[in-house]
Design a protein around this motif. Structure first.
Motif, PDB file in Angstrom:
ATOM      1  N   GLY A  31       0.874  -1.395  -0.004  1.00  0.00           N
ATOM      2  CA  GLY A  31      -0.129  -0.100   0.013  1.00  0.00           C
ATOM      3  C   GLY A  31       0.942   1.327   0.171  1.00  0.00           C
ATOM      4  O   GLY A  31       2.015   1.240   0.188  1.00  0.00           O
ATOM      5  N   LYS A  32       0.054   2.363  -0.060  1.00  0.00           N
ATOM      6  CA  LYS A  32       0.725   3.828   0.026  1.00  0.00           C
ATOM      7  C   LYS A  32       1.414   3.902   1.421  1.00  0.00           C
ATOM      8  O   LYS A  32       0.497   3.438   2.348  1.00  0.00           O
ATOM      9  CB  LYS A  32      -0.035   4.782  -0.385  1.00  0.00           C
ATOM     10  N   ALA A  33       2.369   4.518   1.647  1.00  0.00           N
ATOM     11  CA  ALA A  33       3.028   4.647   2.881  1.00  0.00           C
ATOM     12  C   ALA A  33       2.296   5.693   3.616  1.00  0.00           C
ATOM     13  O   ALA A  33       2.153   5.555   4.892  1.00  0.00           O
ATOM     14  CB  ALA A  33       4.478   5.313   2.786  1.00  0.00           C
ATOM     15  N   ASN A  34       1.450   6.803   3.040  1.00  0.00           N
ATOM     16  CA  ASN A  34       0.739   7.538   3.936  1.00  0.00           C
ATOM     17  C   ASN A  34      -0.789   7.177   3.899  1.00  0.00           C
ATOM     18  O   ASN A  34      -1.809   7.848   3.975  1.00  0.00           O
ATOM     19  CB  ASN A  34       0.741   8.888   3.284  1.00  0.00           C
ATOM     20  N   CYS A  35      -0.939   5.866   3.541  1.00  0.00           N
ATOM     21  CA  CYS A  35      -2.643   5.408   3.365  1.00  0.00           C
ATOM     22  C   CYS A  35      -2.974   5.258   5.087  1.00  0.00           C
ATOM     23  O   CYS A  35      -2.398   3.984   5.447  1.00  0.00           O
ATOM     24  CB  CYS A  35      -2.591   4.334   2.597  1.00  0.00           C
ATOM     25  N   PRO A  36      -4.119   5.523   5.567  1.00  0.00           N
ATOM     26  CA  PRO A  36      -4.218   4.869   7.055  1.00  0.00           C
ATOM     27  C   PRO A  36      -5.173   3.562   6.778  1.00  0.00           C
ATOM     28  O   PRO A  36      -4.821   2.935   8.041  1.00  0.00           O
ATOM     29  CB  PRO A  36      -5.517   5.952   7.342  1.00  0.00           C
ATOM     30  N   TYR A  37      -5.681   3.250   5.748  1.00  0.00           N
ATOM     31  CA  TYR A  37      -5.868   1.699   5.688  1.00  0.00           C
ATOM     32  C   TYR A  37      -4.872   0.814   5.568  1.00  0.00           C
ATOM     33  O   TYR A  37      -5.042  -0.394   6.090  1.00  0.00           O
ATOM     34  CB  TYR A  37      -6.994   1.659   4.484  1.00  0.00           C
ATOM     35  N   TYR A  38      -3.781   1.298   4.880  1.00  0.00           N
ATOM     36  CA  TYR A  38      -2.647   0.125   4.936  1.00  0.00           C
ATOM     37  C   TYR A  38      -2.090   0.367   6.157  1.00  0.00           C
ATOM     38  O   TYR A  38      -1.654  -0.669   6.706  1.00  0.00           O
ATOM     39  CB  TYR A  38      -1.588   1.120   3.931  1.00  0.00           C
TER      40      TYR A  38
ATOM     41  N   THR B 239       6.125  -1.234   1.117  1.00  0.00           N
ATOM     42  CA  THR B 239       5.402  -0.011   1.401  1.00  0.00           C
ATOM     43  C   THR B 239       6.054   1.069   0.357  1.00  0.00           C
ATOM     44  O   THR B 239       7.222   0.992  -0.034  1.00  0.00           O
ATOM     45  CB  THR B 239       6.025   0.735   2.710  1.00  0.00           C
ATOM     46  N   LEU B 240       5.200   1.606  -0.588  1.00  0.00           N
ATOM     47  CA  LEU B 240       5.502   2.520  -1.622  1.00  0.00           C
ATOM     48  C   LEU B 240       5.109   3.911  -1.376  1.00  0.00           C
ATOM     49  O   LEU B 240       4.202   4.215  -0.670  1.00  0.00           O
ATOM     50  CB  LEU B 240       4.657   1.896  -2.870  1.00  0.00           C
ATOM     51  N   HIS B 241       5.855   4.733  -2.108  1.00  0.00           N
ATOM     52  CA  HIS B 241       5.528   6.218  -2.114  1.00  0.00           C
ATOM     53  C   HIS B 241       4.351   6.275  -2.772  1.00  0.00           C
ATOM     54  O   HIS B 241       4.052   5.898  -3.941  1.00  0.00           O
ATOM     55  CB  HIS B 241       6.809   6.936  -2.766  1.00  0.00           C
ATOM     56  N   PRO B 242       3.674   7.218  -2.392  1.00  0.00           N
ATOM     57  CA  PRO B 242       2.262   7.592  -2.922  1.00  0.00           C
ATOM     58  C   PRO B 242       2.281   7.763  -4.637  1.00  0.00           C
ATOM     59  O   PRO B 242       1.336   7.372  -5.020  1.00  0.00           O
ATOM     60  CB  PRO B 242       1.907   8.977  -2.283  1.00  0.00           C
TER      61      PRO B 242
ATOM     62  N   GLU C 203      12.680   8.317   4.992  1.00  0.00           N
ATOM     63  CA  GLU C 203      14.033   8.413   5.490  1.00  0.00           C
ATOM     64  C   GLU C 203      14.827   7.016   4.974  1.00  0.00           C
ATOM     65  O   GLU C 203      15.856   7.061   4.671  1.00  0.00           O
ATOM     66  CB  GLU C 203      13.775   8.079   7.050  1.00  0.00           C
ATOM     67  N   ILE C 204      14.268   5.822   4.801  1.00  0.00           N
ATOM     68  CA  ILE C 204      14.587   4.592   4.285  1.00  0.00           C
ATOM     69  C   ILE C 204      15.077   4.710   2.901  1.00  0.00           C
ATOM     70  O   ILE C 204      16.135   4.497   2.617  1.00  0.00           O
ATOM     71  CB  ILE C 204      13.646   3.495   4.326  1.00  0.00           C
ATOM     72  N   VAL C 205      14.521   5.477   2.057  1.00  0.00           N
ATOM     73  CA  VAL C 205      14.633   5.625   0.749  1.00  0.00           C
ATOM     74  C   VAL C 205      16.050   6.519   0.592  1.00  0.00           C
ATOM     75  O   VAL C 205      16.857   6.357  -0.278  1.00  0.00           O
ATOM     76  CB  VAL C 205      13.570   6.356  -0.184  1.00  0.00           C
ATOM     77  N   LYS C 206      15.929   7.480   1.506  1.00  0.00           N
ATOM     78  CA  LYS C 206      16.987   8.472   1.429  1.00  0.00           C
ATOM     79  C   LYS C 206      18.288   7.859   1.810  1.00  0.00           C
ATOM     80  O   LYS C 206      19.348   7.916   1.251  1.00  0.00           O
ATOM     81  CB  LYS C 206      16.900   9.689   2.489  1.00  0.00           C
ATOM     82  N   GLU C 207      18.345   7.018   2.894  1.00  0.00           N
ATOM     83  CA  GLU C 207      19.276   6.170   3.365  1.00  0.00           C
ATOM     84  C   GLU C 207      19.900   5.174   2.433  1.00  0.00           C
ATOM     85  O   GLU C 207      21.128   5.287   2.049  1.00  0.00           O
ATOM     86  CB  GLU C 207      18.873   5.526   4.488  1.00  0.00           C
ATOM     87  N   ASP C 208      18.953   4.577   1.512  1.00  0.00           N
ATOM     88  CA  ASP C 208      19.447   3.688   0.460  1.00  0.00           C
ATOM     89  C   ASP C 208      20.006   4.360  -0.559  1.00  0.00           C
ATOM     90  O   ASP C 208      21.100   4.044  -1.163  1.00  0.00           O
ATOM     91  CB  ASP C 208      18.258   3.154  -0.030  1.00  0.00           C
ATOM     92  N   GLU C 209      19.690   5.622  -1.097  1.00  0.00           N
ATOM     93  CA  GLU C 209      19.996   6.502  -1.909  1.00  0.00           C
ATOM     94  C   GLU C 209      21.573   6.891  -1.803  1.00  0.00           C
ATOM     95  O   GLU C 209      22.540   7.040  -2.401  1.00  0.00           O
ATOM     96  CB  GLU C 209      19.298   7.671  -2.418  1.00  0.00           C
TER      97      GLU C 209
END
Length: 466
Positions: free
Chosen positions: A3-10, A33-36, A112-118
């Protein structure tokens, strides 16, 4: 489930899944978890691949095998809640505000995880290798040699860029797919390119394989030289503009290897002259093989055979400094013990007749080798360049600065040693009269070739010449 990272249902589905995994011994969950911004495309792709119909966030499925199977679609959040209640007697009573708070935390954690991976990826900068005319057969053999770690080192990742005309796009695409299927651990990426304006971006190494196929019954030698010059006149400014300042350029191929190196220097004056070389290794290897067969020994034990002159034209194979290591004779010594090759070939008539005759046929033999031998030659030269040849002399086409009375400004194959990422001409060699006369003849040929190339281009572009 995904789901989207900012989705409340997720967020609600995630916490329920975590609870089930913690409290049930055989329940396992894999979360994506995916970026919107990437959610819609990802959902479309996975549904198309698996034949599912789903448009909500999150999407939940069950796999009966290890991850990677098609799986059984459960649906969205409500479907997952119903599944958990029916099979495990567990549900979630999370309130809306709590769902929103967790969704916001999920988004921040994801970013933060995406930034760290980059940041981690940015620390590992693969070496950028460009290959021109990449549809030729040599490239099929060259890619595995470059990607297996032996050339640049077992800790150096590489990215390979295949450049050729648009008409060869399908061939390039097939090569990319094959290389990817081979799953080399050090091959970060491989890509195809047909847009010349984008060539050589951030290049660390450029391997020029362009050839013009000679047929003097169709057109004159001068016209072929003009073609070579036009190719170099196109490449050189792009190398200056797009490649790294310390880029290493290797000229190879079956025709005009020396001239291509010379013209790239001529039209790319800001390219370091010492960083453009032409490959002689094919001739050197083939000559060593003939000598090894004569002496009934391993080719690897034949060292310091020198190829002088025009790599893909007239050249001279010099045995006066050649040495034999590990040769089975009356005198033995430690591994570094060697004997002069000419002292071990007692049949001097063979040297002056059969070997010289073999030299005359060596050209056709080398030119017929369109794949394995020239690919090995390029890889060997690069390995020497990056790892050195402290004891061995190798032959390379380099810019003459007047060594051995060779005219300055032409690319001439001569003996060099590689060390610490650089090379130096072995100038302390004694030259006999036969070799000196050969160098004078070969120098004249290459000077004339360069003059013809410059004359042809100046006639085509008189204003540029002025």
């Amino acid at each position: 489930f995904t789901g989207k990272a900012n989705c409340p249902y997720y967020a609600k589905a995630e916490l329920l899944a975590d609870y089930l995994q913690t409290n049930l011994p055989n329940f396992r969950v894999h979360k994506i978890t995916l970026h919107p911004d990437k959610w819609e495309q990802w959902l479309h792709d996975i549904c198309e691949t698996n034949g599912w119909e789903h448009r909500q966030c999150p999407i939940v499925w069950r796999e009966l095998l290890d991850r990677g199977g098609k799986g059984q679609l459960l649906g969205g959040l409500n479907d997952f809640l119903e599944y958990a209640q029916k099979y495990y007697g567990v549900t979630s009573m999370m309130l809306g505000k709590e769902m929103l708070d967790i969704a916001e935390e999920n988004l921040q954690a994801h970013l933060e995880i995406v930034k760290e991976d980059e940041e981690i990826k940015s620390l590992i900068k693969p070496m950028q290798i460009w290959i021109t005319s990449a549809s030729v057969p040599i490239c099929y053999h060259l890619i595995p040699l470059l990607a297996n770690g032996e050339v640049f080192g077992m800790t150096t990742e590489i990215s390979i860029h295949l450049l050729d005309a648009d008409q060869f796009k399908e061939i390039l695409h097939g090569m990319v797919m094959e290389a990817e299927d081979m799953a080399f651990p050090l091959l970060r990426s491989i890509s195809e390119h047909t847009e010349i304006d984008q060539a050589f971006i951030n290049a660390d190494v450029i391997i020029v394989l362009d050839d013009v196929l000679l047929n003097l019954e169709v057109q004159s030698l001068e016209n072929y030289i003009r073609e070579v010059s036009e190719i170099c006149q196109m490449y050189a400014p792009l190398i200056e503009k797009n490649a790294k300042s310390d880029v290493k350029v290797i000229s190879s191929g079956k025709t005009f290897a020396n001239l291509k190196a010379t013209m790239l220097r001529t039209y790319g004056p800001s390219i370091r002259p010492e960083n453009i070389i032409a490959i002689s290794t094919s001739w050197e290897s083939a000559a060593k093989a003939i000598l090894a067969r004569k002496l009934n020994m391993s080719t690897a034990g034949v060292k310091d055979v020198i190829v002088w002159g025009n790599i893909t034209g007239s050249n001279y194979i010099d045995l006066s400094h050649a040495k034999l290591y590990g040769y089975d004779c009356a005198i033995w010594g430690p591994p570094n013990f060697h004997r002069p090759l000419l002292d071990m070939i007692y049949d001097s008539e063979w040297i002056h007749s059969e070997f010289l005759s073999a030299q005359s046929t060596l050209s056709s033999r080398v030119s017929r080798c369109t794949a394995m031998l020239p690919a090995h030659a390029v890889a060997t030269a690069l390995r020497y360049w990056y790892h050195g040849t402290p004891e061995e002399i190798v032959s390379v086409g380099v810019l003459s600065e007047g060594q051995f009375c060779i005219p300055e400004g032409i690319t001439f194959s001569m003996p060099v040693r590689f060390q610490n990422g650089n090379w130096e001409v072995v100038t302390e060699l004694e030259m006999n009269e036969t070799t000196q006369k050969a160098l004078e003849r070969l120098s004249h040929e290459l000077v004339q070739e360069k003059l013809v190339a410059l004359k042809e281009i100046n006639e085509m572009h008189p204003y540029e010449a002025e």
